[in-house]
Motif scaffolding. Structure first.
Motif, PDB file in Angstrom:
ATOM      1  N   VAL A  63      13.622   8.826 -61.708  1.00 25.02           N
ATOM      2  CA  VAL A  63      13.207   9.251 -60.362  1.00 25.02           C
ATOM      3  C   VAL A  63      13.264   8.078 -59.398  1.00 25.02           C
ATOM      4  O   VAL A  63      13.801   8.178 -58.287  1.00 25.02           O
ATOM      5  N   LYS A  64      12.707   6.933 -59.817  1.00 25.57           N
ATOM      6  CA  LYS A  64      12.735   5.755 -58.942  1.00 25.57           C
ATOM      7  C   LYS A  64      14.171   5.337 -58.643  1.00 25.57           C
ATOM      8  O   LYS A  64      14.498   4.978 -57.514  1.00 25.57           O
ATOM      9  N   GLY A  65      15.036   5.382 -59.646  1.00 20.46           N
ATOM     10  CA  GLY A  65      16.433   5.010 -59.431  1.00 20.46           C
ATOM     11  C   GLY A  65      17.168   5.974 -58.524  1.00 20.46           C
ATOM     12  O   GLY A  65      17.969   5.564 -57.683  1.00 20.46           O
ATOM     13  N   GLY A  66      16.891   7.266 -58.665  1.00 20.39           N
ATOM     14  CA  GLY A  66      17.525   8.253 -57.791  1.00 20.39           C
ATOM     15  C   GLY A  66      17.116   8.092 -56.346  1.00 20.39           C
ATOM     16  O   GLY A  66      17.946   8.137 -55.435  1.00 20.39           O
ATOM     17  N   VAL A  67      15.837   7.864 -56.125  1.00 22.55           N
ATOM     18  CA  VAL A  67      15.351   7.648 -54.763  1.00 22.55           C
ATOM     19  C   VAL A  67      15.929   6.352 -54.200  1.00 22.55           C
ATOM     20  O   VAL A  67      16.331   6.284 -53.029  1.00 22.55           O
ATOM     21  N   THR A  68      15.989   5.333 -55.032  1.00 22.94           N
ATOM     22  CA  THR A  68      16.544   4.053 -54.594  1.00 22.94           C
ATOM     23  C   THR A  68      18.017   4.190 -54.235  1.00 22.94           C
ATOM     24  O   THR A  68      18.479   3.660 -53.220  1.00 22.94           O
ATOM     25  N   GLY A  69      18.774   4.912 -55.056  1.00 26.18           N
ATOM     26  CA  GLY A  69      20.187   5.135 -54.759  1.00 26.18           C
ATOM     27  C   GLY A  69      20.391   5.895 -53.464  1.00 26.18           C
ATOM     28  O   GLY A  69      21.276   5.574 -52.661  1.00 26.18           O
ATOM     29  N   ALA A  70      19.552   6.903 -53.226  1.00 19.00           N
ATOM     30  CA  ALA A  70      19.647   7.649 -51.972  1.00 19.00           C
ATOM     31  C   ALA A  70      19.293   6.756 -50.779  1.00 19.00           C
ATOM     32  O   ALA A  70      19.891   6.865 -49.710  1.00 19.00           O
ATOM     33  N   ALA A  71      18.326   5.848 -50.963  1.00 17.04           N
ATOM     34  CA  ALA A  71      17.948   4.941 -49.876  1.00 17.04           C
ATOM     35  C   ALA A  71      19.074   3.963 -49.564  1.00 17.04           C
ATOM     36  O   ALA A  71      19.348   3.673 -48.392  1.00 17.04           O
ATOM     37  N   GLY A  94      17.623  -1.715 -52.022  1.00 12.14           N
ATOM     38  CA  GLY A  94      17.294  -1.223 -53.362  1.00 12.14           C
ATOM     39  C   GLY A  94      15.973  -1.772 -53.864  1.00 12.14           C
ATOM     40  O   GLY A  94      15.138  -1.037 -54.397  1.00 12.14           O
ATOM     41  N   ALA A  95      15.740  -3.069 -53.672  1.00 12.26           N
ATOM     42  CA  ALA A  95      14.490  -3.683 -54.120  1.00 12.26           C
ATOM     43  C   ALA A  95      13.298  -3.101 -53.377  1.00 12.26           C
ATOM     44  O   ALA A  95      12.282  -2.740 -53.984  1.00 12.26           O
ATOM     45  N   GLY A  96      13.410  -2.986 -52.074  1.00 12.49           N
ATOM     46  CA  GLY A  96      12.309  -2.448 -51.283  1.00 12.49           C
ATOM     47  C   GLY A  96      12.014  -0.989 -51.590  1.00 12.49           C
ATOM     48  O   GLY A  96      10.852  -0.589 -51.746  1.00 12.49           O
ATOM     49  N   ALA A  97      13.071  -0.187 -51.702  1.00 15.49           N
ATOM     50  CA  ALA A  97      12.880   1.242 -51.959  1.00 15.49           C
ATOM     51  C   ALA A  97      12.276   1.472 -53.335  1.00 15.49           C
ATOM     52  O   ALA A  97      11.397   2.329 -53.504  1.00 15.49           O
ATOM     53  N   SER A  98      12.696   0.706 -54.321  1.00 12.19           N
ATOM     54  CA  SER A  98      12.156   0.881 -55.665  1.00 12.19           C
ATOM     55  C   SER A  98      10.706   0.423 -55.744  1.00 12.19           C
ATOM     56  O   SER A  98       9.888   1.047 -56.428  1.00 12.19           O
ATOM     57  N   ALA A  99      10.365  -0.647 -55.047  1.00 11.54           N
ATOM     58  CA  ALA A  99       8.981  -1.112 -55.037  1.00 11.54           C
ATOM     59  C   ALA A  99       8.067  -0.078 -54.381  1.00 11.54           C
ATOM     60  O   ALA A  99       6.989   0.235 -54.900  1.00 11.54           O
ATOM     61  N   VAL A 100       8.497   0.480 -53.267  1.00  7.46           N
ATOM     62  CA  VAL A 100       7.698   1.494 -52.573  1.00  7.46           C
ATOM     63  C   VAL A 100       7.608   2.767 -53.411  1.00  7.46           C
ATOM     64  O   VAL A 100       6.532   3.374 -53.536  1.00  7.46           O
ATOM     65  N   THR A 101       8.706   3.178 -54.012  1.00  8.11           N
ATOM     66  CA  THR A 101       8.694   4.378 -54.845  1.00  8.11           C
ATOM     67  C   THR A 101       7.793   4.182 -56.062  1.00  8.11           C
ATOM     68  O   THR A 101       7.106   5.108 -56.486  1.00  8.11           O
ATOM     69  N   THR A 105       4.771   6.652 -57.023  1.00  7.89           N
ATOM     70  CA  THR A 105       4.735   7.374 -58.300  1.00  7.89           C
ATOM     71  C   THR A 105       3.635   6.898 -59.232  1.00  7.89           C
ATOM     72  O   THR A 105       3.483   7.418 -60.321  1.00  7.89           O
ATOM     73  N   GLY A 106       2.879   5.898 -58.825  1.00  8.00           N
ATOM     74  CA  GLY A 106       1.762   5.442 -59.643  1.00  8.00           C
ATOM     75  C   GLY A 106       2.085   4.286 -60.556  1.00  8.00           C
ATOM     76  O   GLY A 106       1.302   3.946 -61.431  1.00  8.00           O
ATOM     77  N   ASP A 107       3.222   3.670 -60.393  1.00 10.42           N
ATOM     78  CA  ASP A 107       3.613   2.532 -61.218  1.00 10.42           C
ATOM     79  C   ASP A 107       3.466   1.248 -60.392  1.00 10.42           C
ATOM     80  O   ASP A 107       4.367   0.436 -60.302  1.00 10.42           O
ATOM     81  N   SER A 108       2.290   1.084 -59.791  1.00 10.62           N
ATOM     82  CA  SER A 108       2.094  -0.049 -58.879  1.00 10.62           C
ATOM     83  C   SER A 108       1.669  -1.325 -59.587  1.00 10.62           C
ATOM     84  O   SER A 108       1.570  -2.370 -58.955  1.00 10.62           O
ATOM     85  N   LYS A 109       1.435  -1.289 -60.896  1.00  9.01           N
ATOM     86  CA  LYS A 109       1.010  -2.499 -61.598  1.00  9.01           C
ATOM     87  C   LYS A 109       2.170  -3.464 -61.832  1.00  9.01           C
ATOM     88  O   LYS A 109       1.953  -4.624 -62.124  1.00  9.01           O
ATOM     89  N   ASP A 110       3.406  -2.979 -61.696  1.00 15.28           N
ATOM     90  CA  ASP A 110       4.581  -3.819 -61.934  1.00 15.28           C
ATOM     91  C   ASP A 110       5.509  -3.770 -60.716  1.00 15.28           C
ATOM     92  O   ASP A 110       6.668  -3.389 -60.821  1.00 15.28           O
ATOM     93  N   THR A 111       5.000  -4.157 -59.562  1.00 16.56           N
ATOM     94  CA  THR A 111       5.777  -4.068 -58.328  1.00 16.56           C
ATOM     95  C   THR A 111       6.980  -4.990 -58.364  1.00 16.56           C
ATOM     96  O   THR A 111       8.072  -4.617 -57.931  1.00 16.56           O
ATOM     97  N   LEU A 112       6.816  -6.189 -58.894  1.00 11.17           N
ATOM     98  CA  LEU A 112       7.942  -7.117 -58.988  1.00 11.17           C
ATOM     99  C   LEU A 112       9.032  -6.571 -59.913  1.00 11.17           C
ATOM    100  O   LEU A 112      10.222  -6.653 -59.602  1.00 11.17           O
ATOM    101  N   GLY A 113       8.623  -5.994 -61.031  1.00 10.17           N
ATOM    102  CA  GLY A 113       9.603  -5.385 -61.934  1.00 10.17           C
ATOM    103  C   GLY A 113      10.334  -4.221 -61.290  1.00 10.17           C
ATOM    104  O   GLY A 113      11.536  -4.043 -61.472  1.00 10.17           O
TER     105      GLY A 113
END
Length: 130
Positions: A63-71, A94-101, A105-113
């Motif tokens: 899901v994060k990758g799909g949203v990032t690709g669309a961004a 890509g980095a910004g969109a994936s971090a925000v997504t 989606t609740g995966d905020s503990k690994d924002t850098l990843g």
């Protein structure tokens, strides 16, 4: 006279309206294909990078990758000349969109990843769609 006009004009009007309905959406379909292509590239790339990093939630990564690709596709759509794409822009978006997504989606503990995964998505889209 009224029946003659109905018999001659109505079929022509119906044919013209049907042709207009079927031909008008032909142009945006190509743009939709590009968005779907980039979203697919993003989903696959993010699943792979998530597996490499040990982030085991495949569906969340897709899901994060799909949203990032669309961004990334959307950011390139804002440019006047889509052929002169910038790798810096693709990686950054890509980095910004994936971090925000990831936060959404609740995966905020690994924002850098998430940002690293998104940067990989942006780079993959840049390389594969050049």
């Amino acid at each position: 006279m009224n029946n003659i006009l109905k018999r001659t004009l109505l079929p022509s009007l119906m044919a013209a309206s049907l042709a207009g309905v079927t031909l008008v959406p032909a142009k945006p379909a190509a743009a939709d294909d590009q968005v779907l292509r980039d979203a697919g590239i993003g989903a696959v790339t993010n699943v792979v990078t998530g597996a490499i990093r040990g982030n085991g939630r495949v569906l969340n990564n897709a899901v994060k990758g799909g949203v990032t690709g669309a961004a990334v596709n959307g950011a390139n759509g804002l440019r006047n000349n889509r052929r002169n794409r910038s790798v810096v822009q693709d990686v950054g978006v890509g980095a910004g969109a994936s971090a925000v997504t990831g936060v959404i989606t609740g995966d905020s503990k690994d924002t850098l990843g998430n940002a690293v995964d998104g940067a990989a998505v942006g780079a993959a889209i840049h390389l594969l769609t050049k």
